[in-house]
Scaffold this active site. Structure first.
Site, PDB file in Angstrom:
ATOM      1  N   ARG A 138      -1.386   4.779   4.303  1.00 29.60           N
ATOM      2  CA  ARG A 138      -0.591   4.015   4.216  1.00 29.60           C
ATOM      3  C   ARG A 138       0.608   3.736   3.384  1.00 29.60           C
ATOM      4  O   ARG A 138       1.900   3.565   3.693  1.00 29.60           O
ATOM      5  CB  ARG A 138      -0.995   2.713   5.059  1.00 29.60           C
ATOM      6  N   CYS A 171       2.122  -6.955  14.252  1.00 30.34           N
ATOM      7  CA  CYS A 171       1.629  -5.837  13.522  1.00 30.34           C
ATOM      8  C   CYS A 171       3.389  -4.869  14.296  1.00 30.34           C
ATOM      9  O   CYS A 171       3.796  -3.371  12.818  1.00 30.34           O
ATOM     10  CB  CYS A 171       1.350  -4.691  13.402  1.00 30.34           C
ATOM     11  N   ARG A 176      -6.777  -5.383   1.810  1.00 25.75           N
ATOM     12  CA  ARG A 176      -5.556  -4.255   1.583  1.00 25.75           C
ATOM     13  C   ARG A 176      -4.726  -5.179   0.443  1.00 25.75           C
ATOM     14  O   ARG A 176      -4.225  -4.606   0.425  1.00 25.75           O
ATOM     15  CB  ARG A 176      -4.606  -4.254   3.075  1.00 25.75           C
ATOM     16  N   GLU A 230       5.079  -4.086  10.084  1.00 26.66           N
ATOM     17  CA  GLU A 230       5.266  -5.020   9.543  1.00 26.66           C
ATOM     18  C   GLU A 230       3.906  -4.994   8.387  1.00 26.66           C
ATOM     19  O   GLU A 230       4.633  -6.228   7.263  1.00 26.66           O
ATOM     20  CB  GLU A 230       3.763  -6.487  10.035  1.00 26.66           C
ATOM     21  N   ASP A 231       3.112  -4.156   8.258  1.00 26.10           N
ATOM     22  CA  ASP A 231       2.676  -3.786   6.201  1.00 26.10           C
ATOM     23  C   ASP A 231       3.299  -3.949   5.894  1.00 26.10           C
ATOM     24  O   ASP A 231       3.180  -3.495   4.606  1.00 26.10           O
ATOM     25  CB  ASP A 231       1.511  -3.770   7.314  1.00 26.10           C
ATOM     26  N   HIS A 266      -6.674  -8.236   8.637  1.00 26.02           N
ATOM     27  CA  HIS A 266      -5.379  -9.190   8.175  1.00 26.02           C
ATOM     28  C   HIS A 266      -4.918 -10.950   8.538  1.00 26.02           C
ATOM     29  O   HIS A 266      -5.738 -10.811   9.248  1.00 26.02           O
ATOM     30  CB  HIS A 266      -3.726  -8.691   8.296  1.00 26.02           C
ATOM     31  N   ASP A 272       0.000   5.286  10.959  1.00 26.47           N
ATOM     32  CA  ASP A 272      -0.269   4.129  11.560  1.00 26.47           C
ATOM     33  C   ASP A 272       1.415   3.605  11.152  1.00 26.47           C
ATOM     34  O   ASP A 272       1.810   1.942  10.914  1.00 26.47           O
ATOM     35  CB  ASP A 272      -0.788   3.094  10.426  1.00 26.47           C
TER      36      ASP A 272
HETATM   37  C1  CIR Z   1      -3.862  -0.495   9.905  1.00 32.76           C
HETATM   38  O1  CIR Z   1      -5.552  -0.664  10.182  1.00 32.76           O
HETATM   39  O2  CIR Z   1      -3.612  -0.363   8.980  1.00 32.76           O
HETATM   40  C2  CIR Z   1      -3.459  -0.381  11.181  1.00 32.76           C
HETATM   41  N1  CIR Z   1      -4.332   0.472  12.402  1.00 32.76           N
HETATM   42  C3  CIR Z   1      -3.853  -1.329  12.088  1.00 32.76           C
HETATM   43  C4  CIR Z   1      -2.662  -2.904  10.730  1.00 32.76           C
HETATM   44  C5  CIR Z   1      -1.854  -3.347  11.500  1.00 32.76           C
HETATM   45  N2  CIR Z   1      -1.365  -4.608  11.059  1.00 32.76           N
HETATM   46  C6  CIR Z   1      -1.067  -5.655  10.970  1.00 32.76           C
HETATM   47  O3  CIR Z   1      -2.555  -6.773  11.367  1.00 32.76           O
HETATM   48  N3  CIR Z   1      -0.117  -6.173  10.392  1.00 32.76           N
END
Ligand code: CIR
Length: 256
Positions: free
Chosen positions: A86, A251, A134, A66-67, A164, A61
């Site tokens: 992650r 993201c 998360r 962004e995360d 999110h 991922d």
């Molecule tokens: C996740 O589940 O972490 C990833 N498949 C998608 C992350 C999406 N990120 C975001 O909304 N900032």
């Protein structure tokens, strides 16, 4: 205005990314690459310098940069992502953040606190933070403490249904906010001019404002029209392969 954007190329392991919607099928890697190219081109059209990081196969991922961090006008906060697979992505992002910020302008969310940047929405000097699967209470407490040390503010928004915060609500500057589902009636956002996203186009609540232009996912005509009616120049980018992993436009980049 933003001057810099950081993105990371999708890895082949993208097909094994986390998803809440397996019925959409696995992403097509080649198509995801092409969509990433288009995304970078759209960002450049908005006048930003784009730093493109190489793919990380060990983190499926990891294109959802962004995360991994939250970048404010005062400094950068390295996240502690709540999703186990992650978590190491934040460490992998750190050297790049250090290219832009000195030590005294970098802070960290530390265990047992967790926080993912998708839960953080910047509105000027205020940051709304979603409490989600998360991002936990302790992560939010640390985050707000760091912000306050920098003369910024933050507030918590509990989430019920979405992954999110920015899955469902996004600020596009000039007091305008795209709101969908559980966020339409939330008192936290009462003072903004709400552009309500219809349920059947909910995915397109995740648009990004970049220097006056709003980048909108391709295939959501009602949302596109509403944003254009609000007076914005728009660029559409197809994100179908990222949608299969619950990912959207915000993201895929860090903008600052
Ligand atoms: C996740 O589940 O972490 C990833 N498949 C998608 C992350 C999406 N990120 C975001 O909304 N900032």
């Amino acid at each position: 205005m933003f001057t810099n954007v950081i993105v990371r190329r999708p890895s082949k392991s993208l097909v094994d990314g986390i998803t809440s919607a397996p019925e959409l099928g696995k992403p097509d890697y080649e198509l995801a690459l092409k969509q990433h190219d288009d995304y970078i081109a759209a960002l450049k059209e908005c006048g930003v310098e784009v730093t493109v990081l190489p793919a990380l196969e060990e983190f499926p991922d990891s294109c959802f940069v962004e995360d991994t961090a939250v970048i404010t006008r005062k400094g950068a906060i390295i996240d502690n992502p709540g999703a186990g697979t992650r978590n190491g992505e934040a460490k992998a992002m750190e050297p790049t953040i250090r290219e832009f910020f000195d030590d005294d302008r970098i802070a960290y969310i530390e265990a047992p606190g967790t926080l993912e940047g998708g839960d953080v929405m910047m509105v000027g000097d205020h940051f709304f933070v979603g409490r989600s699967a998360r991002t936990n209470e302790e992560g939010i407490r640390q985050f707000i403490e760091i912000l306050e040390g920098w003369g910024l503010t933050g507030s918590e928004v509990p989430l019920e249904y979405v992954l999110h915060l920015k899955t469902g609500v996004n600020y596009i500057e000039d007091n305008n906010m795209l709101v969908s589902g559980e966020f339409i009636e939330k008192s936290d956002f009462a003072e903004y001019n709400k552009i309500v996203i219809p349920e059947d186009e909910a995915y397109a609540a995740n648009c990004i404002w970049v220097n006056g232009t709003v980048i909108v996912p391709e295939g959501y005509p009602t949302v596109l029209e509403k944003i254009q009616e609000a007076g914005y120049k728009t660029i559409t980018v197809d994100t179908s392969e990222y949608r299969k992993l619950d990912g959207g436009l915000s993201c895929l980049s860090l903008r600052f």
